[in-house]
Design an enzyme around this catalytic site. Structure first.
Site, mmCIF file in Angstrom:
data_model
loop_
_atom_site.group_PDB
_atom_site.id
_atom_site.type_symbol
_atom_site.label_atom_id
_atom_site.label_comp_id
_atom_site.label_asym_id
_atom_site.label_seq_id
_atom_site.Cartn_x
_atom_site.Cartn_y
_atom_site.Cartn_z
ATOM 1 N N GLY A 331 36.732 -39.764 19.045
ATOM 2 C CA GLY A 331 36.698 -38.853 20.178
ATOM 3 C C GLY A 331 36.185 -39.542 21.429
ATOM 4 N N HIS A 333 33.183 -39.689 22.848
ATOM 5 C CA HIS A 333 31.976 -40.502 22.696
ATOM 6 C C HIS A 333 32.310 -41.851 22.084
ATOM 7 C CE1 HIS A 333 27.870 -41.522 21.102
ATOM 8 N NE2 HIS A 333 27.541 -41.043 22.286
ATOM 9 N N CYS A 334 33.270 -41.879 21.176
ATOM 10 C CA CYS A 334 33.628 -43.106 20.463
ATOM 11 C C CYS A 334 34.234 -44.170 21.369
ATOM 12 C CB CYS A 334 34.624 -42.799 19.349
ATOM 13 S SG CYS A 334 34.094 -41.529 18.186
ATOM 14 N N ILE A 335 34.810 -43.782 22.495
ATOM 15 C CA ILE A 335 35.501 -44.755 23.346
ATOM 16 C C ILE A 335 34.704 -45.114 24.592
ATOM 17 C CG2 ILE A 335 37.729 -43.958 22.465
ATOM 18 C CD1 ILE A 335 38.262 -42.641 25.172
#
Length: 344
Positions: A331, A333-335
């Site tokens: 999502g 936050h992950c990128i």
């Protein structure tokens, strides 16, 4: 020296991202690739409304990145294969005894446990690359870990997951004591809140085996936002109930029980591959704002914005469609990865 990872709500110097490049993660058709490029670009533009953003771009994608991102975003070129910057990049830390000192924890990265499909050897170098570009002191770590596998409150508390840091594919000889000692050394953790597991889909072949940043986060010391699956038809219904019970017994670095705030999942339960792990917990905090995941569910997206606005007072919540990102394994936050501001 004593390194400390600030809370995500602390002032930022900038946010770092990595631009997609062709490969298994991006997709095997032109339509899928274009969808991926557009999703990462939308997040970048949303972040750039609030703070500077640096995008690391593989040379093969440099022309496309410049065309899509425009002139307001800094582009730096470096070889990469995976582009989940939270996981492949550094975790930035500060030293309270040396104001102005920035550190960059260079975790060992092996593609979330070295699955057969993963291409990660190039991006494993991005911790040192981004840390060097930021002028940070590199804090080397032999712990196989990813930024999405931890959340902190900036005061010593860290959330982590037994199936991530203790994953034998990551850290074959690790136990809790060894992991905790390394997190104390690298990010200044003093209280360790271990989740027993993550969400169901995160254990698929393309999952992370239980990253905490899709499950729970700490908007302020003593408070926790927790993913809540409200449909009994979804396997995460029991998972989220069990996690809530476990976390209700936890204590933070100050010895407090957490005020747990449910962040309900959207109504959609399945996509073409099975039960989804769509989660509003996977937002990113920026200077003056929150970039929230949207899932095409107007009612649930609006409810999430309201909860996030209350959890992060004084910040404007902006929703970006995160479905194409979740389709690829993560999502918003992950990128993204924040670089904290330090005194000059």
């Amino acid at each position: 020296m004593t390194w400390r990872m600030p809370a995500e709500t602390a002032p930022h110097e900038r946010t770092w991202m990595a631009f997609p490049r062709e490969g298994i993660t991006l997709g095997d058709t032109e339509a899928l690739r274009e969808e991926g490029y557009a999703a990462w670009t939308a997040v970048a533009h949303a972040v750039a409304e609030f703070e500077p953003l640096t995008m690391v771009v593989d040379p093969s994608e440099a022309n496309r990145a410049r065309r899509m991102l425009g002139s307001g975003i800094e582009i730096v070129e470096a070889p990469l294969d995976e582009f989940w910057m939270r996981d492949v990049g550094p975790t930035f830390v500060v030293d309270d005894d040396r104001p102005g000192e920035l550190g960059a924890v260079d975790w060992t990265f092996n593609g979330w446990g070295a699955p057969d499909w993963a291409e990660w050897q190039l991006s494993a170098e991005l911790g040192r690359f981004a840390g060097g570009r930021a002028g940070a002191e590199i804090v080397s770590s032999l712990l196989v870990n990813e930024g999405g596998g931890i959340h902190v409150d900036g005061e010593g508390t860290v959330l982590l997951t037994e199936t991530v840091q203790l994953d034998p594919r990551r850290n074959r000889f690790a136990d809790k004591a060894r992991v905790e000692a390394e997190l104390a050394r690298t990010i200044g953790a003093t209280a360790f809140v271990w989740l027993p597991r993550g969400l169901t889909r995160d254990y698929d072949d393309f999952g992370t085996n239980g990253h905490v940043d899709i499950v729970a986060t700490l908007p302020s010391p003593g408070r926790m936002l927790l993913h809540a699956q409200t449909s009994p038809d979804h396997p995460d219904y029991e998972v989220s109930r069990s996690l809530r019970e476990t976390l209700s017994q936890a204590r933070d670095a100050a010895g407090r029980a957490f005020e747990i705030i449910d962040l309900p999942a959207p109504a959609t339960l399945k996509d073409h591959e099975g039960f989804v792990d769509w989660s509003y917990v996977n937002h990113t905090v920026v200077n003056g704002g929150v970039i929230a995941c949207g899932f095409g569910d107007d009612e649930a997206d609006a409810r999430a914005r309201e909860i996030l606005a209350e959890a992060y007072p004084g910040r404007r919540v902006v929703t970006v469609d995160a479905r194409p990102i979740f389709d690829r394994g993560g999502g918003i936050h992950c990128i993204t990865q924040q670089q904290p501001a330090v005194a000059s």
